[in-house]
Design a protein around this motif. Sequence first.
Motif, PDB file in Angstrom:
ATOM      1  N   VAL A  17       0.752  -1.379   0.117  1.00  0.00           N
ATOM      2  CA  VAL A  17       0.001   0.017  -0.041  1.00  0.00           C
ATOM      3  C   VAL A  17       0.822   1.302   0.024  1.00  0.00           C
ATOM      4  CG1 VAL A  17      -2.137  -0.984   1.209  1.00  0.00           C
ATOM      5  CG2 VAL A  17      -0.380  -0.007   2.588  1.00  0.00           C
ATOM      6  N   ASP A  18       1.887   1.210   0.663  1.00  0.00           N
ATOM      7  CA  ASP A  18       2.983   2.234   0.464  1.00  0.00           C
ATOM      8  C   ASP A  18       3.127   2.941  -0.827  1.00  0.00           C
ATOM      9  OD1 ASP A  18       3.123   2.428   3.363  1.00  0.00           O
ATOM     10  OD2 ASP A  18       5.293   1.389   3.209  1.00  0.00           O
ATOM     11  N   THR A  19       3.056   1.860  -1.685  1.00  0.00           N
ATOM     12  CA  THR A  19       3.503   2.468  -3.186  1.00  0.00           C
ATOM     13  C   THR A  19       2.422   2.941  -4.132  1.00  0.00           C
ATOM     14  OG1 THR A  19       3.060   0.254  -4.239  1.00  0.00           O
ATOM     15  CG2 THR A  19       5.346   0.564  -3.360  1.00  0.00           C
ATOM     16  N   LEU A  20       1.016   2.875  -3.461  1.00  0.00           N
ATOM     17  CA  LEU A  20      -0.197   3.009  -4.458  1.00  0.00           C
ATOM     18  C   LEU A  20      -0.791   4.507  -4.392  1.00  0.00           C
ATOM     19  CD1 LEU A  20      -1.957  -0.406  -3.807  1.00  0.00           C
ATOM     20  CD2 LEU A  20      -0.539   0.483  -5.698  1.00  0.00           C
ATOM     21  N   LYS A  21      -1.352   4.770  -5.296  1.00  0.00           N
ATOM     22  CA  LYS A  21      -2.183   6.098  -5.210  1.00  0.00           C
ATOM     23  C   LYS A  21      -3.541   5.791  -5.427  1.00  0.00           C
ATOM     24  CE  LYS A  21       0.993   9.762  -6.345  1.00  0.00           C
ATOM     25  NZ  LYS A  21       2.198   9.907  -6.473  1.00  0.00           N
ATOM     26  N   VAL A  22      -4.412   6.576  -4.854  1.00  0.00           N
ATOM     27  CA  VAL A  22      -5.806   6.345  -4.774  1.00  0.00           C
ATOM     28  C   VAL A  22      -6.277   7.247  -5.680  1.00  0.00           C
ATOM     29  CG1 VAL A  22      -8.023   6.031  -3.422  1.00  0.00           C
ATOM     30  CG2 VAL A  22      -5.810   5.361  -2.563  1.00  0.00           C
ATOM     31  N   HIS A  23      -7.315   7.012  -6.595  1.00  0.00           N
ATOM     32  CA  HIS A  23      -8.122   7.928  -7.254  1.00  0.00           C
ATOM     33  C   HIS A  23      -9.466   8.246  -6.491  1.00  0.00           C
ATOM     34  CE1 HIS A  23     -10.902   9.097 -11.017  1.00  0.00           C
ATOM     35  NE2 HIS A  23     -10.643  10.107 -10.506  1.00  0.00           N
ATOM     36  N   PHE A  24      -9.506   9.577  -6.086  1.00  0.00           N
ATOM     37  CA  PHE A  24     -10.588   9.819  -5.422  1.00  0.00           C
ATOM     38  C   PHE A  24     -11.751  10.780  -6.317  1.00  0.00           C
ATOM     39  CE2 PHE A  24      -7.569   9.500  -1.895  1.00  0.00           C
ATOM     40  CZ  PHE A  24      -8.409   8.829  -1.010  1.00  0.00           C
ATOM     41  N   GLY A  72     -10.743   4.274  -7.629  1.00  0.00           N
ATOM     42  CA  GLY A  72      -9.761   3.582  -8.202  1.00  0.00           C
ATOM     43  C   GLY A  72      -8.246   3.650  -7.735  1.00  0.00           C
ATOM     44  N   ILE A  73      -7.475   2.841  -8.346  1.00  0.00           N
ATOM     45  CA  ILE A  73      -5.919   2.945  -7.903  1.00  0.00           C
ATOM     46  C   ILE A  73      -5.196   3.202  -9.234  1.00  0.00           C
ATOM     47  CG2 ILE A  73      -3.957   1.659  -6.960  1.00  0.00           C
ATOM     48  CD1 ILE A  73      -5.975   0.019  -5.173  1.00  0.00           C
ATOM     49  N   ASP A  74      -4.176   4.140  -9.083  1.00  0.00           N
ATOM     50  CA  ASP A  74      -3.390   4.488 -10.194  1.00  0.00           C
ATOM     51  C   ASP A  74      -2.682   3.453 -11.025  1.00  0.00           C
ATOM     52  OD1 ASP A  74      -2.391   6.386 -11.908  1.00  0.00           O
ATOM     53  OD2 ASP A  74      -0.632   6.645 -10.923  1.00  0.00           O
TER      54      ASP A  74
END
Length: 308
Positions: A163-170, A238-240
Amino acid sequence: MQILHPSGKFDNHARDYAHITVAPLAAAMGAEIVGVDLRILTDAQFAEIRDALFRHKMIYVRGQQLTHEEHEVFSLRFGPFAEDAYTKGVPGHANVHPLIKEAEDKSKMVFGEGWHTDSPFLPEPPSITMLRSVQIPPFGGDTIWCNSALAYACLSDGYKRIVDTLKVHFSLRNVLASVHAAVEISDSPIGRLATTRDAPTLSEDLQRKIRGNLHPMVRTHPITGERALYLDGSYAVGIDGLEPQEAAPILDYLAHFITQAAFSCRLRWEPNMVAVWDNRLCLHQAFNDYMGYRREMYRTTVMGEKPV
Ligand code: SIN
Protein backbone atom coordinates in the motif's frame (compact mmCIF):
# COMPACT_ATOMS: atom_id res chain seq x y z
CA MET A 1 2.93 2.67 29.81
CA GLN A 2 0.03 0.23 30.01
CA ILE A 3 -0.90 -1.31 26.67
CA LEU A 4 -4.64 -1.59 26.11
CA HIS A 5 -4.74 -4.39 23.57
CA PRO A 6 -2.67 -7.52 23.04
CA SER A 7 -1.61 -6.24 19.62
CA GLY A 8 0.39 -3.55 21.40
CA LYS A 9 -0.77 -1.01 18.82
CA PHE A 10 -3.71 0.48 20.77
CA ASP A 11 -2.85 3.31 23.11
CA ASN A 12 -5.38 6.09 23.52
CA HIS A 13 -4.15 7.19 26.96
CA ALA A 14 -4.29 10.91 27.60
CA ARG A 15 -1.05 12.82 27.93
CA ASP A 16 -0.52 14.61 31.20
CA TYR A 17 -1.36 18.16 30.15
CA ALA A 18 -0.80 21.26 32.29
CA HIS A 19 -3.74 23.40 31.08
CA ILE A 20 -6.50 21.00 30.02
CA THR A 21 -7.90 17.68 31.17
CA VAL A 22 -8.43 14.93 28.63
CA ALA A 23 -10.71 11.91 29.09
CA PRO A 24 -10.26 9.21 26.39
CA LEU A 25 -13.47 7.96 24.78
CA ALA A 26 -12.56 4.52 23.36
CA ALA A 27 -9.52 2.26 23.20
CA ALA A 28 -8.88 3.17 19.57
CA MET A 29 -9.40 6.93 19.47
CA GLY A 30 -11.43 9.95 20.55
CA ALA A 31 -11.25 12.04 23.72
CA GLU A 32 -13.25 14.60 25.64
CA ILE A 33 -11.54 17.86 26.57
CA VAL A 34 -12.75 18.98 29.97
CA GLY A 35 -12.54 22.27 31.82
CA VAL A 36 -12.22 24.72 28.93
CA ASP A 37 -14.32 27.53 27.49
CA LEU A 38 -13.57 27.65 23.75
CA ARG A 39 -14.42 31.38 23.65
CA ILE A 40 -11.59 32.38 25.99
CA LEU A 41 -8.82 29.86 25.41
CA THR A 42 -5.30 30.82 26.34
CA ASP A 43 -2.52 30.03 23.85
CA ALA A 44 -1.23 27.38 26.25
CA GLN A 45 -4.65 25.69 26.39
CA PHE A 46 -5.00 25.85 22.61
CA ALA A 47 -1.55 24.30 22.08
CA GLU A 48 -2.58 21.34 24.27
CA ILE A 49 -5.95 20.99 22.54
CA ARG A 50 -4.18 20.83 19.18
CA ASP A 51 -1.75 18.24 20.52
CA ALA A 52 -4.68 16.21 21.90
CA LEU A 53 -6.40 16.39 18.51
CA PHE A 54 -3.40 14.87 16.74
CA ARG A 55 -3.03 12.20 19.43
CA HIS A 56 -6.69 11.17 19.75
CA LYS A 57 -7.74 12.02 16.13
CA MET A 58 -11.15 13.29 17.31
CA ILE A 59 -11.77 15.48 20.34
CA TYR A 60 -14.98 16.98 21.66
CA VAL A 61 -16.01 19.53 24.26
CA ARG A 62 -19.40 19.79 25.98
CA GLY A 63 -21.27 22.88 27.11
CA GLN A 64 -20.04 25.32 24.42
CA GLN A 65 -22.87 27.63 23.43
CA LEU A 66 -20.98 29.39 20.64
CA THR A 67 -22.24 32.04 18.25
CA HIS A 68 -21.32 31.57 14.58
CA GLU A 69 -18.62 34.21 15.08
CA GLU A 70 -17.15 32.43 18.11
CA HIS A 71 -17.20 29.17 16.13
CA GLU A 72 -15.27 30.92 13.32
CA VAL A 73 -12.73 32.36 15.74
CA PHE A 74 -12.05 28.96 17.33
CA SER A 75 -11.82 27.28 13.90
CA LEU A 76 -9.37 29.92 12.64
CA ARG A 77 -6.95 29.06 15.44
CA PHE A 78 -6.28 25.80 13.54
CA GLY A 79 -5.76 27.60 10.22
CA PRO A 80 -7.62 29.38 7.39
CA PHE A 81 -10.96 28.00 6.21
CA ALA A 82 -10.96 25.32 3.53
CA GLU A 83 -13.06 25.14 0.40
CA ASP A 84 -16.22 23.29 1.49
CA ALA A 85 -17.17 21.00 -1.34
CA TYR A 86 -20.93 20.95 -0.89
CA THR A 87 -22.35 23.47 1.42
CA LYS A 88 -23.13 27.16 1.51
CA GLY A 89 -22.48 29.14 4.69
CA VAL A 90 -25.08 30.89 6.83
CA PRO A 91 -25.81 34.56 6.01
CA GLY A 92 -22.91 36.74 7.16
CA HIS A 93 -20.73 33.69 7.91
CA ALA A 94 -19.76 32.19 4.58
CA ASN A 95 -17.56 29.55 6.21
CA VAL A 96 -20.03 28.31 8.82
CA HIS A 97 -22.01 25.64 7.01
CA PRO A 98 -25.38 24.56 8.33
CA LEU A 99 -26.05 20.82 8.41
CA ILE A 100 -29.73 20.80 9.24
CA LYS A 101 -32.07 17.90 8.65
CA GLU A 102 -35.69 18.76 9.25
CA ALA A 103 -38.05 16.35 11.01
CA GLU A 104 -40.18 16.00 7.88
CA ASP A 105 -37.23 15.28 5.50
CA LYS A 106 -37.75 11.69 4.35
CA SER A 107 -34.57 11.38 2.25
CA LYS A 108 -33.08 7.90 2.21
CA MET A 109 -29.63 9.46 2.60
CA VAL A 110 -28.19 12.05 4.97
CA PHE A 111 -25.20 14.40 4.59
CA GLY A 112 -22.04 12.52 5.54
CA GLU A 113 -23.57 9.04 5.31
CA GLY A 114 -21.08 6.39 4.26
CA TRP A 115 -17.57 6.24 5.71
CA HIS A 116 -15.45 9.07 4.34
CA THR A 117 -12.67 11.54 4.81
CA ASP A 118 -13.73 15.06 3.88
CA SER A 119 -13.48 15.99 0.18
CA PRO A 120 -10.44 13.89 -0.81
CA PHE A 121 -11.35 14.50 -4.46
CA LEU A 122 -9.94 18.04 -4.05
CA PRO A 123 -6.24 18.65 -4.74
CA GLU A 124 -5.75 19.91 -1.16
CA PRO A 125 -8.49 18.32 0.98
CA PRO A 126 -9.48 20.02 4.26
CA SER A 127 -7.21 18.96 7.12
CA ILE A 128 -9.52 19.47 10.06
CA THR A 129 -13.31 19.57 10.43
CA MET A 130 -15.24 21.08 13.32
CA LEU A 131 -18.90 20.29 14.00
CA ARG A 132 -21.06 22.15 16.55
CA SER A 133 -24.40 20.82 17.74
CA VAL A 134 -27.45 22.97 18.41
CA GLN A 135 -30.42 20.58 18.23
CA ILE A 136 -30.09 16.82 18.60
CA PRO A 137 -32.73 14.10 18.19
CA PRO A 138 -33.73 12.28 21.40
CA PHE A 139 -31.90 9.23 20.07
CA GLY A 140 -29.92 8.55 16.91
CA GLY A 141 -27.95 11.07 14.87
CA ASP A 142 -24.62 9.93 16.37
CA THR A 143 -21.36 10.31 14.49
CA ILE A 144 -18.82 7.49 14.28
CA TRP A 145 -15.09 7.75 13.49
CA CYS A 146 -12.31 5.24 12.89
CA ASN A 147 -8.60 5.64 13.37
CA SER A 148 -6.89 5.10 10.03
CA ALA A 149 -3.40 5.49 11.54
CA LEU A 150 -4.11 2.60 13.91
CA ALA A 151 -5.49 0.61 10.96
CA TYR A 152 -2.24 1.19 9.02
CA ALA A 153 -0.17 0.20 12.05
CA CYS A 154 -2.13 -3.07 12.30
CA LEU A 155 -1.43 -4.15 8.69
CA SER A 156 1.24 -6.78 8.13
CA ASP A 157 4.65 -5.54 6.98
CA GLY A 158 4.09 -7.22 3.61
CA TYR A 159 0.76 -5.48 3.01
CA LYS A 160 2.25 -2.17 4.20
CA ARG A 161 4.96 -2.48 1.55
CA ILE A 162 2.26 -2.85 -1.13
CA VAL A 163 0.00 0.00 0.00
CA ASP A 164 2.98 2.33 0.56
CA THR A 165 3.49 2.45 -3.21
CA LEU A 166 -0.13 3.02 -4.33
CA LYS A 167 -2.08 6.12 -5.28
CA VAL A 168 -5.85 6.30 -4.90
CA HIS A 169 -8.18 8.00 -7.34
CA PHE A 170 -10.74 9.99 -5.37
CA SER A 171 -13.90 11.27 -7.09
CA LEU A 172 -17.34 12.63 -6.23
CA ARG A 173 -18.81 10.31 -8.89
CA ASN A 174 -20.40 7.56 -6.77
CA VAL A 175 -21.62 9.87 -4.00
CA LEU A 176 -23.28 12.14 -6.55
CA ALA A 177 -25.05 9.12 -8.08
CA SER A 178 -26.30 8.09 -4.61
CA VAL A 179 -27.51 11.63 -3.91
CA HIS A 180 -29.36 11.70 -7.23
CA ALA A 181 -31.01 8.37 -6.39
CA ALA A 182 -31.89 8.90 -2.72
CA VAL A 183 -32.15 12.54 -1.69
CA GLU A 184 -35.18 14.82 -1.77
CA ILE A 185 -34.62 18.28 -3.24
CA SER A 186 -34.47 20.84 -0.41
CA ASP A 187 -32.49 23.83 0.80
CA SER A 188 -29.94 21.64 2.56
CA PRO A 189 -26.39 20.78 1.41
CA ILE A 190 -27.26 17.50 -0.23
CA GLY A 191 -30.81 18.67 -1.04
CA ARG A 192 -29.22 21.31 -3.27
CA LEU A 193 -26.81 18.77 -4.76
CA ALA A 194 -29.85 16.60 -5.58
CA THR A 195 -31.18 19.38 -7.84
CA THR A 196 -28.35 18.62 -10.31
CA ARG A 197 -30.13 15.32 -11.05
CA ASP A 198 -32.24 17.07 -13.70
CA ALA A 199 -29.55 19.41 -15.05
CA PRO A 200 -28.79 18.87 -18.78
CA THR A 201 -25.07 19.35 -18.04
CA LEU A 202 -23.17 19.43 -14.77
CA SER A 203 -21.35 22.61 -13.80
CA GLU A 204 -17.60 22.80 -14.42
CA ASP A 205 -17.16 22.78 -10.63
CA LEU A 206 -18.98 19.44 -10.29
CA GLN A 207 -17.14 18.01 -13.27
CA ARG A 208 -13.83 18.99 -11.60
CA LYS A 209 -14.89 17.09 -8.44
CA ILE A 210 -15.94 14.07 -10.50
CA ARG A 211 -12.58 14.06 -12.33
CA GLY A 212 -11.11 14.20 -8.82
CA ASN A 213 -7.49 13.69 -7.82
CA LEU A 214 -4.87 11.04 -7.09
CA HIS A 215 -3.45 10.93 -3.56
CA PRO A 216 -1.09 8.48 -1.80
CA MET A 217 -2.89 5.54 -0.21
CA VAL A 218 -0.72 6.04 2.87
CA ARG A 219 -0.19 9.64 3.90
CA THR A 220 2.23 11.13 6.37
CA HIS A 221 0.89 13.66 8.85
CA PRO A 222 2.63 16.99 8.15
CA ILE A 223 3.05 17.85 11.83
CA THR A 224 3.50 14.58 13.72
CA GLY A 225 4.92 12.39 10.92
CA GLU A 226 2.37 9.68 11.78
CA ARG A 227 1.40 7.49 8.80
CA ALA A 228 -2.22 6.59 8.08
CA LEU A 229 -4.23 4.80 5.42
CA TYR A 230 -5.95 7.36 3.22
CA LEU A 231 -8.92 5.86 1.44
CA ASP A 232 -12.60 5.42 2.10
CA GLY A 233 -15.68 3.62 0.87
CA SER A 234 -17.32 6.78 -0.49
CA TYR A 235 -14.82 8.63 -2.67
CA ALA A 236 -12.04 6.12 -3.46
CA VAL A 237 -12.99 4.90 -6.94
CA GLY A 238 -9.75 3.45 -8.30
CA ILE A 239 -6.01 2.92 -7.95
CA ASP A 240 -3.52 4.57 -10.27
CA GLY A 241 -2.16 2.11 -12.84
CA LEU A 242 -4.60 -0.71 -11.98
CA GLU A 243 -7.64 -1.86 -13.94
CA PRO A 244 -10.95 -1.23 -12.09
CA GLN A 245 -11.40 -4.97 -11.47
CA GLU A 246 -7.85 -5.16 -10.03
CA ALA A 247 -8.32 -2.11 -7.80
CA ALA A 248 -11.79 -3.00 -6.48
CA PRO A 249 -10.80 -5.93 -4.19
CA ILE A 250 -7.93 -3.91 -2.65
CA LEU A 251 -10.10 -0.86 -2.01
CA ASP A 252 -12.93 -3.01 -0.72
CA TYR A 253 -10.68 -4.97 1.64
CA LEU A 254 -9.02 -1.86 3.04
CA ALA A 255 -12.23 0.17 3.35
CA HIS A 256 -13.64 -2.65 5.50
CA PHE A 257 -10.37 -3.18 7.37
CA ILE A 258 -10.08 0.49 8.43
CA THR A 259 -13.69 0.76 9.57
CA GLN A 260 -13.81 -2.34 11.78
CA ALA A 261 -15.40 -1.74 15.18
CA ALA A 262 -12.13 -2.16 17.06
CA PHE A 263 -10.67 0.96 15.40
CA SER A 264 -13.71 3.17 16.03
CA CYS A 265 -15.34 5.48 18.52
CA ARG A 266 -18.90 6.82 18.49
CA LEU A 267 -20.20 10.10 19.82
CA ARG A 268 -23.67 10.51 21.30
CA TRP A 269 -24.28 14.18 20.69
CA GLU A 270 -25.93 16.61 23.05
CA PRO A 271 -26.71 20.27 22.27
CA ASN A 272 -23.77 22.71 22.51
CA MET A 273 -21.01 20.20 21.84
CA VAL A 274 -18.08 20.94 19.56
CA ALA A 275 -16.26 18.00 17.95
CA VAL A 276 -13.03 18.43 16.00
CA TRP A 277 -11.34 15.75 13.91
CA ASP A 278 -8.27 15.37 11.76
CA ASN A 279 -9.25 14.12 8.31
CA ARG A 280 -5.66 13.03 7.66
CA LEU A 281 -5.84 10.44 10.45
CA CYS A 282 -9.43 9.22 10.59
CA LEU A 283 -12.63 8.54 8.65
CA HIS A 284 -16.11 9.41 9.87
CA GLN A 285 -19.75 8.66 9.11
CA ALA A 286 -23.13 10.18 9.96
CA PHE A 287 -26.30 8.13 10.50
CA ASN A 288 -29.69 8.63 8.87
CA ASP A 289 -31.57 7.08 11.78
CA TYR A 290 -33.63 9.91 13.30
CA MET A 291 -36.44 10.42 10.82
CA GLY A 292 -39.23 12.49 12.38
CA TYR A 293 -36.74 14.51 14.46
CA ARG A 294 -34.76 17.64 13.66
CA ARG A 295 -30.97 17.79 13.87
CA GLU A 296 -29.18 21.13 13.62
CA MET A 297 -25.39 21.31 13.35
CA TYR A 298 -22.84 23.84 12.04
CA ARG A 299 -19.59 22.92 10.42
CA THR A 300 -16.32 24.61 9.52
CA THR A 301 -13.34 23.07 7.76
CA VAL A 302 -9.69 24.04 7.91
CA MET A 303 -7.49 24.36 4.82
CA GLY A 304 -5.30 21.32 4.27
CA GLU A 305 -2.29 20.51 2.12
CA LYS A 306 -1.52 18.20 -0.79
CA PRO A 307 -1.34 14.74 0.83
CA VAL A 308 2.15 13.18 0.77
C1 SIN B 1 -19.96 15.13 8.19
O1 SIN B 1 -19.22 16.08 8.40
O2 SIN B 1 -19.69 14.25 7.40
C2 SIN B 1 -21.28 15.07 8.95
C3 SIN B 1 -21.16 14.34 10.23
C4 SIN B 1 -22.46 14.36 10.98
O3 SIN B 1 -23.38 15.11 10.62
O4 SIN B 1 -22.58 13.62 11.96
